[in-house]
Design an enzyme around this catalytic site. Structure first.
Site, mmCIF file in Angstrom:
data_model
loop_
_atom_site.group_PDB
_atom_site.id
_atom_site.type_symbol
_atom_site.label_atom_id
_atom_site.label_comp_id
_atom_site.label_asym_id
_atom_site.label_seq_id
_atom_site.Cartn_x
_atom_site.Cartn_y
_atom_site.Cartn_z
ATOM 1 N N ASP A 83 0.990 -1.148 -0.019
ATOM 2 C CA ASP A 83 -0.108 -0.056 -0.017
ATOM 3 C C ASP A 83 0.892 1.351 -0.047
ATOM 4 O O ASP A 83 2.144 1.127 0.544
ATOM 5 C CB ASP A 83 -0.905 0.239 1.202
ATOM 6 N N GLU A 178 0.117 -1.080 5.589
ATOM 7 C CA GLU A 178 1.254 -0.641 6.662
ATOM 8 C C GLU A 178 1.104 0.957 6.835
ATOM 9 O O GLU A 178 1.381 1.230 7.809
ATOM 10 C CB GLU A 178 2.676 -1.103 6.061
#
Length: 415
Positions: A83, A178
């Site tokens: 991400d 994350e």
């Protein structure tokens, strides 16, 4: 060892897929579009020849490079996240390749006069003569942490193509979310099955980190009373002014812009309100556990003092711990840091061992039973339009991964 074109093409194929995460979502992954890269990675890992390639219902990816030696050595892992930060848009990324960088200003966007300059970003001077990948000035790049993914995939592919490199079993893991603090939340450490791992999620070449902040978030809610301002004397309580008192009572020099190294801070990152109610959102950070606890107590005591001044509860505070310093879990197995340091030195990379002024999946994973120091991925200026990564740094990161795997097999240490 690794060609610039190979690693550049792979990296660009990842960063041009939008994987921005969303802190306001309750799903995992937090955005549907993260599946686009996750599914691509699964197919790519199968194509290069990794085994046991899996993706679960939350988009956590795992795969195995089987051992090619007949003796038992520790199973190690390498982990990155796919991400990108919601701090700045990751949609429609248009990477620019700057070959043989001349050390001068880089025009990212002529129309909007967006310039990446070594006068401001001094680290650029380290990479004169190298190949840089930058943004076009309108998005982030996504080197955090698609550079790490690029390096891990490339290293695994290289070892598959070079069976003369002897190694034990290697596990790799790619995570969603994350950037919003959830990357390790649903990571199955038992399924991963490694003795220890490394996150490839650092910045400058040479970084090797096994300390990070202890972290908490605080929400401060102040209640006021609104009455007609013309008739407010003795009646109105303006929550904004009370919020101002709270803000000004915390140490002004203990904020991110005034601290470095192992110094902690209070960071007010969001404020919204009116006369009736104001809410402040803080993050609290410190490397030292006792100082971390003391910072939380300072905020609680300040809340009590303001309520006492007003002789009623005008202010409430809610503090939640977020993650802890991984040093406590890594120090008992310091040989895992020593191996990474030796790997860098053998490749003529000067290790930069310093505390992370932030968090990492590795911190949470260390407390989940998987000691997990952090290694450079090569990028700079994460989370914004000035992000860039030198291709040579990514190649060096690939070499470090391969060397760590080799050294682990030779040393035959267990965790």
């Amino acid at each position: 060892m690794i060609s610039k074109k190979q690693i550049t093409d792979r990296f660009i194929s990842y960063v041009t897929i939008d994987t921005e995460s969303d802190p306001d979502s309750n799903t995992t992954p937090s955005t549907e579009k993260q599946w686009d890269l996750a599914n691509k990675l699964v197919e790519e890992l199968k194509d290069i020849g990794l085994k046991d390639v899996t993706i679960d219902e939350n988009a956590y990816i795992m795969a195995t490079l089987p051992s090619n030696i007949d003796k038992e050595v520790p199973t190690i892992g390498f982990i990155s996240h796919f991400d990108t930060s919601p701090d700045f848009t990751g949609a429609h990324v248009k990477p620019q390749i700057i070959e043989n960088y001349d050390g001068e200003d880089i025009i990212l966007n002529q129309e909007e006069n967006i310039v990446l300059s070594p006068d401001y970003f001094e680290d650029l001077k380290l990479y004169k003569g190298q190949t840089l990948i930058t943004t076009d000035g309108t998005t982030l790049l996504g080197a955090d942490d698609k550079a790490g993914i690029t390096e891990i995939v490339t290293a695994m592919e290289y070892m598959i193509q070079h069976p003369e490199i002897k190694h034990g079993k290697v596990r790799i893991g790619f995570t969603p979310d994350e950037e919003i603090g959830r990357g390790a939340h649903k990571f199955d450490v038992k399924k991963f099955g490694a003795d220890w791992a490394y996150t490839m999620d650092g910045s400058e070449i040479g970084e090797l980190e096994y300390e990070n902040f202890n972290a908490a978030g605080a929400v401060v809610t102040i209640k006021g009373k609104i009455v007609h301002p013309g008739y407010a004397k003795g009646k109105m309580i303006n929550s904004i002014y009370i919020a101002q008192d709270f803000i000004n009572s915390l140490p002004r020099m203990e904020t991110p812009e005034h601290t470095s190294g192992r110094e902690g801070f209070f960071h007010l990152h969001t404020i919204k309100g009116d006369v009736e109610e104001t809410q402040l959102q803080y993050i609290i950070r410190d490397h030292d556990k006792e100082h971390f606890q003391a910072r939380k107590e300072v905020m609680k005591k300040l809340t009590e003092e303001i309520n006492a001044q007003h002789k009623r509860e005008v202010i409430k505070i809610e503090i939640k711990d977020q993650y802890y310093n991984m040093r406590e879990k890594v120090e008992p197995v310091m040989h895992i840091v020593d191996i990474a340091e030796e790997a860098m030195k053998s490749l003529n990379i000067t290790p930069i061992i310093k505390p992370i002024r932030g968090g990492t999946d590795g911190s949470q994973l260390s407390y989940m039973g998987l000691p997990c120091p952090n290694i450079f991925a090569g990028g700079h200026n994460f989370h914004g339009r000035y992000e860039y990564v030198p291709v040579e740094s990514m190649i060096k990161a690939v070499e470090v991964i391969v060397k760590i795997v080799e050294l682990t097999a030779v040393k035959q240490k267990t965790s």
